[in-house]
Design a protein around this motif. Structure first.
Motif, PDB file in Angstrom:
ATOM      1  N   SER A 266       0.823  -1.212   0.000  1.00 56.49           N
ATOM      2  CA  SER A 266       0.000   0.000   0.000  1.00 56.49           C
ATOM      3  C   SER A 266       0.856   1.260   0.000  1.00 56.49           C
ATOM      4  O   SER A 266       1.924   1.305   0.609  1.00 56.49           O
ATOM      5  CB  SER A 266      -0.906   0.021   1.230  1.00 56.49           C
ATOM      6  N   GLU A 267       0.317   2.311  -0.638  1.00 57.51           N
ATOM      7  CA  GLU A 267       0.986   3.607  -0.577  1.00 57.51           C
ATOM      8  C   GLU A 267       0.541   4.393   0.640  1.00 57.51           C
ATOM      9  O   GLU A 267       1.238   5.307   1.088  1.00 57.51           O
ATOM     10  CB  GLU A 267       0.746   4.412  -1.849  1.00 57.51           C
ATOM     11  N   HIS A 268      -0.617   4.074   1.211  1.00 55.68           N
ATOM     12  CA  HIS A 268      -1.037   4.623   2.499  1.00 55.68           C
ATOM     13  C   HIS A 268      -2.123   3.715   3.069  1.00 55.68           C
ATOM     14  O   HIS A 268      -2.878   3.080   2.341  1.00 55.68           O
ATOM     15  CB  HIS A 268      -1.534   6.066   2.393  1.00 55.68           C
ATOM     16  N   GLU A 269      -2.167   3.646   4.398  1.00 53.57           N
ATOM     17  CA  GLU A 269      -3.121   2.793   5.103  1.00 53.57           C
ATOM     18  C   GLU A 269      -3.475   3.445   6.438  1.00 53.57           C
ATOM     19  O   GLU A 269      -2.834   4.419   6.864  1.00 53.57           O
ATOM     20  CB  GLU A 269      -2.526   1.404   5.377  1.00 53.57           C
ATOM     21  N   GLY A 270      -4.470   2.882   7.117  1.00 61.28           N
ATOM     22  CA  GLY A 270      -4.776   3.259   8.484  1.00 61.28           C
ATOM     23  C   GLY A 270      -4.236   2.186   9.413  1.00 61.28           C
ATOM     24  O   GLY A 270      -3.090   2.214   9.840  1.00 61.28           O
ATOM     25  N   CYS A 271      -5.093   1.211   9.698  1.00 62.16           N
ATOM     26  CA  CYS A 271      -4.682   0.055  10.513  1.00 62.16           C
ATOM     27  C   CYS A 271      -5.330  -1.174   9.873  1.00 62.16           C
ATOM     28  O   CYS A 271      -6.362  -1.653  10.330  1.00 62.16           O
ATOM     29  CB  CYS A 271      -5.134   0.243  11.954  1.00 62.16           C
ATOM     30  N   PRO A 272      -4.762  -1.680   8.763  1.00 65.26           N
ATOM     31  CA  PRO A 272      -5.449  -2.700   7.961  1.00 65.26           C
ATOM     32  C   PRO A 272      -5.678  -4.009   8.707  1.00 65.26           C
ATOM     33  O   PRO A 272      -4.752  -4.579   9.296  1.00 65.26           O
ATOM     34  CB  PRO A 272      -4.513  -2.898   6.765  1.00 65.26           C
ATOM     35  N   LEU A 273      -6.922  -4.481   8.664  1.00 60.12           N
ATOM     36  CA  LEU A 273      -7.256  -5.756   9.300  1.00 60.12           C
ATOM     37  C   LEU A 273      -6.515  -6.917   8.658  1.00 60.12           C
ATOM     38  O   LEU A 273      -6.208  -7.907   9.321  1.00 60.12           O
ATOM     39  CB  LEU A 273      -8.765  -5.994   9.208  1.00 60.12           C
ATOM     40  N   SER A 274      -6.211  -6.807   7.361  1.00 62.32           N
ATOM     41  CA  SER A 274      -5.541  -7.913   6.682  1.00 62.32           C
ATOM     42  C   SER A 274      -4.173  -8.205   7.280  1.00 62.32           C
ATOM     43  O   SER A 274      -3.730  -9.361   7.312  1.00 62.32           O
ATOM     44  CB  SER A 274      -5.413  -7.626   5.183  1.00 62.32           C
ATOM     45  N   VAL A 275      -3.469  -7.181   7.762  1.00 63.63           N
ATOM     46  CA  VAL A 275      -2.181  -7.400   8.418  1.00 63.63           C
ATOM     47  C   VAL A 275      -2.378  -8.185   9.706  1.00 63.63           C
ATOM     48  O   VAL A 275      -1.622  -9.127  10.002  1.00 63.63           O
ATOM     49  CB  VAL A 275      -1.471  -6.064   8.689  1.00 63.63           C
ATOM     50  N   LEU A 276      -3.399  -7.817  10.485  1.00 62.06           N
ATOM     51  CA  LEU A 276      -3.681  -8.550  11.715  1.00 62.06           C
ATOM     52  C   LEU A 276      -4.082  -9.990  11.417  1.00 62.06           C
ATOM     53  O   LEU A 276      -3.715 -10.916  12.146  1.00 62.06           O
ATOM     54  CB  LEU A 276      -4.793  -7.853  12.501  1.00 62.06           C
ATOM     55  N   GLU A 277      -4.832 -10.192  10.340  1.00 62.55           N
ATOM     56  CA  GLU A 277      -5.229 -11.549   9.965  1.00 62.55           C
ATOM     57  C   GLU A 277      -4.013 -12.393   9.608  1.00 62.55           C
ATOM     58  O   GLU A 277      -3.911 -13.559  10.024  1.00 62.55           O
ATOM     59  CB  GLU A 277      -6.213 -11.492   8.795  1.00 62.55           C
ATOM     60  N   ALA A 278      -3.086 -11.829   8.837  1.00 60.61           N
ATOM     61  CA  ALA A 278      -1.879 -12.559   8.478  1.00 60.61           C
ATOM     62  C   ALA A 278      -1.042 -12.849   9.720  1.00 60.61           C
ATOM     63  O   ALA A 278      -0.491 -13.951   9.878  1.00 60.61           O
ATOM     64  CB  ALA A 278      -1.066 -11.768   7.459  1.00 60.61           C
ATOM     65  N   ALA A 279      -0.942 -11.859  10.609  1.00 61.76           N
ATOM     66  CA  ALA A 279      -0.171 -12.053  11.835  1.00 61.76           C
ATOM     67  C   ALA A 279      -0.788 -13.153  12.693  1.00 61.76           C
ATOM     68  O   ALA A 279      -0.075 -14.029  13.209  1.00 61.76           O
ATOM     69  CB  ALA A 279      -0.105 -10.746  12.616  1.00 61.76           C
TER      70      ALA A 279
END
Length: 358
Positions: A266-279
């Protein structure tokens, strides 16, 4: 829900159903579990796309998206008028307003202020290059809502955008519920066996870097890029060499257990749920610094990439070769995901809604 508003109107003034909207309904279902009566007002097609995500919330279709060619003051008036019938129907004690971008709900917030309904506005993406229009700045003092964002970084940025003093905006970090352990299921998901797979989960648009998939896939062969999601680039990416476009995926845990790494360019994000899902899934993460700005020390939880296919492919190869370094990052990411949980997110939102009422 003692001490909390009993009737809550959740306002989603979005043109599509995406991550911010899904997260808002995640909170809505949590508020219902705490004893609130919740109604969700959105465009009819957004409510239809939400489907089961609405849970026990009462859907209220409304015209909240003004025509694109309207001036900002007229657009806010359009949205204000569109929300008024839902306010009358729901008779809420408080409102929760989803703002994918900071000013998208200004008309709705105006209607809530006129009706004297306490409101909490949650901004999901506060870009560095965002500017507030003159009409919006003029309207801002009349909006009586409390404000929150999905990260501390975004909260400070929103204060600067609105010209407010520090720490006026609260932060509600995104969270996800506990997941049962998933097992790899490549065959069931239609994924090829015996080749490296790098997956992107979420909206397929330029902001998230989905347009890079064909060039990345070409550099991974015989590996492939796997795209799980929908968006404006889906048709263009379907059938591209080295790319497997699955469309929306119902079993994200199984998908993440089946691939070798997760990508968010991403070029900008907030707090993406997809990152938490991968983690949470223990899937190695490759992401830009912008995608991870909500988290402290992102290089400890992910492999940091540039938005360049060569760099992404090379970093993926490095992550697969240096298993010890990848394992350290996976363990750190899992610890972060465990701390940022769904229950904490819902409790924090309920507290801020009660504070708005007080």
């Amino acid at each position: 829900m003692r001490g909390q508003p009993g009737r809550i109107l959740v306002v989603i003034p979005s043109p599509v159903f995406g991550g911010a909207e899904a997260q808002t309904l995640q909170v809505a279902r949590g508020l219902i579990a705490l004893g609130a009566e919740v109604a969700v007002v959105a465009e009819p097609h957004v409510l239809a796309a939400a489907g089961p995500a609405l849970g026990a919330a009462r859907p209220l279709p409304a015209a909240l998206r003004p025509p694109e060619d309207l001036p900002r003051d007229a657009a806010m008036a359009w949205q204000r008028a569109g929300l008024a019938p839902a306010i009358a129907a729901a008779r809420p004690d408080a409102a929760l307003v989803c703002c994918p971008l900071p000013t998208e709900g200004f008309g709705a917030l105006g209607a809530l202020a006129e009706a004297r309904i306490p409101a909490l506005a949650v901004a999901h993406l506060v870009r560095l290059d965002w500017h507030i229009a003159e009409a919006e700045r003029a309207a801002l003092p009349r909006l009586t809502a409390d404000w929150a964002t999905v990260s501390e970084v975004s909260a400070r940025r929103l204060e600067a955008l609105f010209g407010w003093p520090p720490f006026r905006v609260a932060a509600i970090p995104n969270g996800i519920p506990p997941w049962p352990a998933a097992t790899p299921a490549r065959a069931a998901l239609g994924l090829p066996e015996g080749v490296p797979l790098l997956a992107q989960v979420g909206r397929l648009d330029i902001r998230k870097g989905a347009q890079l998939a064909p060039a990345i896939g070409a550099r991974l062969q015989p590996g492939q890029m796997v795209l799980a999601g929908d968006g404006p680039l889906r048709a263009r990416l379907a059938g591209a060499s080295g790319v497997l476009a699955l469309g929306p995926c119902e079993d994200i845990p199984a998908l993440l257990a089946s691939v070798d790494a997760f990508l968010l360019a991403s070029e900008h994000e907030g707090c993406p749920l997809s990152v938490l899902e991968a983690a949470r899934a223990g899937c190695p993460i490759l992401a830009t610094r912008a995608a991870l700005e909500a988290w402290p020390e992102p290089a400890e939880m992910a492999w940091i990439i540039l938005r360049e296919p060569d760099h992404i492919a090379a970093t993926f190869a490095q992550a697969m070769a240096d298993r010890a370094a990848t394992a350290r990052r996976v363990a750190r990411a899992q610890a972060v995901a465990a701390a940022w949980d769904e229950a904490a997110m819902i409790r924090r939102t309920a507290f801020l809604l009660a504070a708005a009422c007080a």
